[in-house]
Motif scaffolding. Sequence first.
Motif, PDB file in Angstrom:
ATOM      1  N   PHE A  18     -14.273  -4.088  -0.075  1.00  0.00           N
ATOM      2  CA  PHE A  18     -13.005  -2.940  -0.080  1.00  0.00           C
ATOM      3  C   PHE A  18     -12.156  -2.964  -1.321  1.00  0.00           C
ATOM      4  CE2 PHE A  18      -8.647  -1.413   0.640  1.00  0.00           C
ATOM      5  CZ  PHE A  18      -9.053  -0.028   0.728  1.00  0.00           C
ATOM      6  N   SER A  19     -11.528  -4.263  -1.537  1.00  0.00           N
ATOM      7  CA  SER A  19     -10.630  -4.760  -2.306  1.00  0.00           C
ATOM      8  C   SER A  19     -11.133  -4.764  -3.869  1.00  0.00           C
ATOM      9  CB  SER A  19     -10.010  -6.023  -1.923  1.00  0.00           C
ATOM     10  OG  SER A  19      -9.178  -6.053  -0.639  1.00  0.00           O
ATOM     11  N   GLU A  20     -12.429  -5.284  -3.893  1.00  0.00           N
ATOM     12  CA  GLU A  20     -13.189  -5.677  -5.345  1.00  0.00           C
ATOM     13  C   GLU A  20     -13.706  -4.387  -5.747  1.00  0.00           C
ATOM     14  OE1 GLU A  20     -13.612  -8.774  -6.880  1.00  0.00           O
ATOM     15  OE2 GLU A  20     -11.915  -9.379  -5.604  1.00  0.00           O
ATOM     16  N   LEU A  72      -2.210  -7.405  -1.449  1.00  0.00           N
ATOM     17  CA  LEU A  72      -2.432  -6.437  -1.779  1.00  0.00           C
ATOM     18  C   LEU A  72      -3.724  -5.839  -0.824  1.00  0.00           C
ATOM     19  CD1 LEU A  72      -2.611  -6.644  -5.687  1.00  0.00           C
ATOM     20  CD2 LEU A  72      -0.729  -5.716  -4.405  1.00  0.00           C
ATOM     21  N   ILE A  73      -4.404  -6.648  -0.425  1.00  0.00           N
ATOM     22  CA  ILE A  73      -5.644  -6.174   0.836  1.00  0.00           C
ATOM     23  C   ILE A  73      -5.067  -5.218   1.937  1.00  0.00           C
ATOM     24  CG2 ILE A  73      -7.468  -6.908   2.280  1.00  0.00           C
ATOM     25  CD1 ILE A  73      -7.471  -9.438   0.796  1.00  0.00           C
ATOM     26  N   GLU A  80      -5.323   3.750   1.781  1.00  0.00           N
ATOM     27  CA  GLU A  80      -6.736   4.208   1.808  1.00  0.00           C
ATOM     28  C   GLU A  80      -7.471   4.026   3.156  1.00  0.00           C
ATOM     29  OE1 GLU A  80      -8.495   4.725  -2.252  1.00  0.00           O
ATOM     30  OE2 GLU A  80      -7.024   3.003  -2.687  1.00  0.00           O
ATOM     31  N   ARG A  81      -6.822   4.170   4.023  1.00  0.00           N
ATOM     32  CA  ARG A  81      -7.430   4.013   5.418  1.00  0.00           C
ATOM     33  C   ARG A  81      -8.796   4.589   5.697  1.00  0.00           C
ATOM     34  NH1 ARG A  81      -7.986   0.018   9.270  1.00  0.00           N
ATOM     35  NH2 ARG A  81      -5.586  -0.300   9.098  1.00  0.00           N
ATOM     36  N   HIS A  82      -8.911   5.817   5.234  1.00  0.00           N
ATOM     37  CA  HIS A  82      -9.983   6.651   5.524  1.00  0.00           C
ATOM     38  C   HIS A  82     -11.250   5.887   4.813  1.00  0.00           C
ATOM     39  CE1 HIS A  82      -8.072   7.943   1.687  1.00  0.00           C
ATOM     40  NE2 HIS A  82      -9.360   8.435   1.523  1.00  0.00           N
ATOM     41  N   VAL A  83     -10.882   5.600   3.440  1.00  0.00           N
ATOM     42  CA  VAL A  83     -12.159   4.670   2.514  1.00  0.00           C
ATOM     43  C   VAL A  83     -12.499   3.442   3.218  1.00  0.00           C
ATOM     44  CG1 VAL A  83     -12.424   3.617   0.530  1.00  0.00           C
ATOM     45  CG2 VAL A  83     -11.112   5.897   0.396  1.00  0.00           C
ATOM     46  N   TYR A  84     -11.548   2.745   3.821  1.00  0.00           N
ATOM     47  CA  TYR A  84     -11.889   1.549   4.635  1.00  0.00           C
ATOM     48  C   TYR A  84     -12.522   1.912   5.773  1.00  0.00           C
ATOM     49  CZ  TYR A  84     -10.717  -3.076   6.622  1.00  0.00           C
ATOM     50  OH  TYR A  84     -10.788  -4.361   7.170  1.00  0.00           O
ATOM     51  N   ASP A  85     -12.172   2.673   6.728  1.00  0.00           N
ATOM     52  CA  ASP A  85     -12.855   2.942   7.685  1.00  0.00           C
ATOM     53  C   ASP A  85     -14.503   3.661   7.624  1.00  0.00           C
ATOM     54  OD1 ASP A  85     -10.693   2.086   9.379  1.00  0.00           O
ATOM     55  OD2 ASP A  85     -10.088   4.090   9.771  1.00  0.00           O
TER      56      ASP A  85
END
Length: 138
Positions: A18-20, A72-73, A80-85
């Motif tokens: 997610f972070s990268e 920052l993670i 952007e919870r929707h992207v992470y989930d």
Amino acid sequence: MELDKKSKDYEILKKTVFSEARGESKEGQRAVAWVIKNRANQGTKYSKDGTIAGVCLKPYQFSCWNQDQKHLIEQGIKKERHVYDAMDEWLPKVYMSPDPTGGADHYFCPSKIPTPDWVQNCEFKVEIGNHKFYKAKW
């Protein structure tokens, strides 16, 4: 091999990808996940214990875990919870499909940093999205 969503390896892998690579396509995110797996497959060369979490958390390997950036993670996840989930739909099975990087164990984003010195000791494999992928020669 399907990854256990409750494992430490999965949690750390998900945060790292997610972070990268959250701005990349799913293919670009899969490619980053495969670099991590390719490093883990090399045992203790890239971590103390040869695990996915160990590879991700090794100091200065993935910038998102550097002391000055790891805060920052969680900020990114909140924003952007929707992207992470949504990653839970494909990430558990990421290693059940072919490696799109051709065995790469390094990558970088030319639009963010100048070409690193380490590329001199690597073979270029593929460019996916904004990342260039390499495999160490040693």
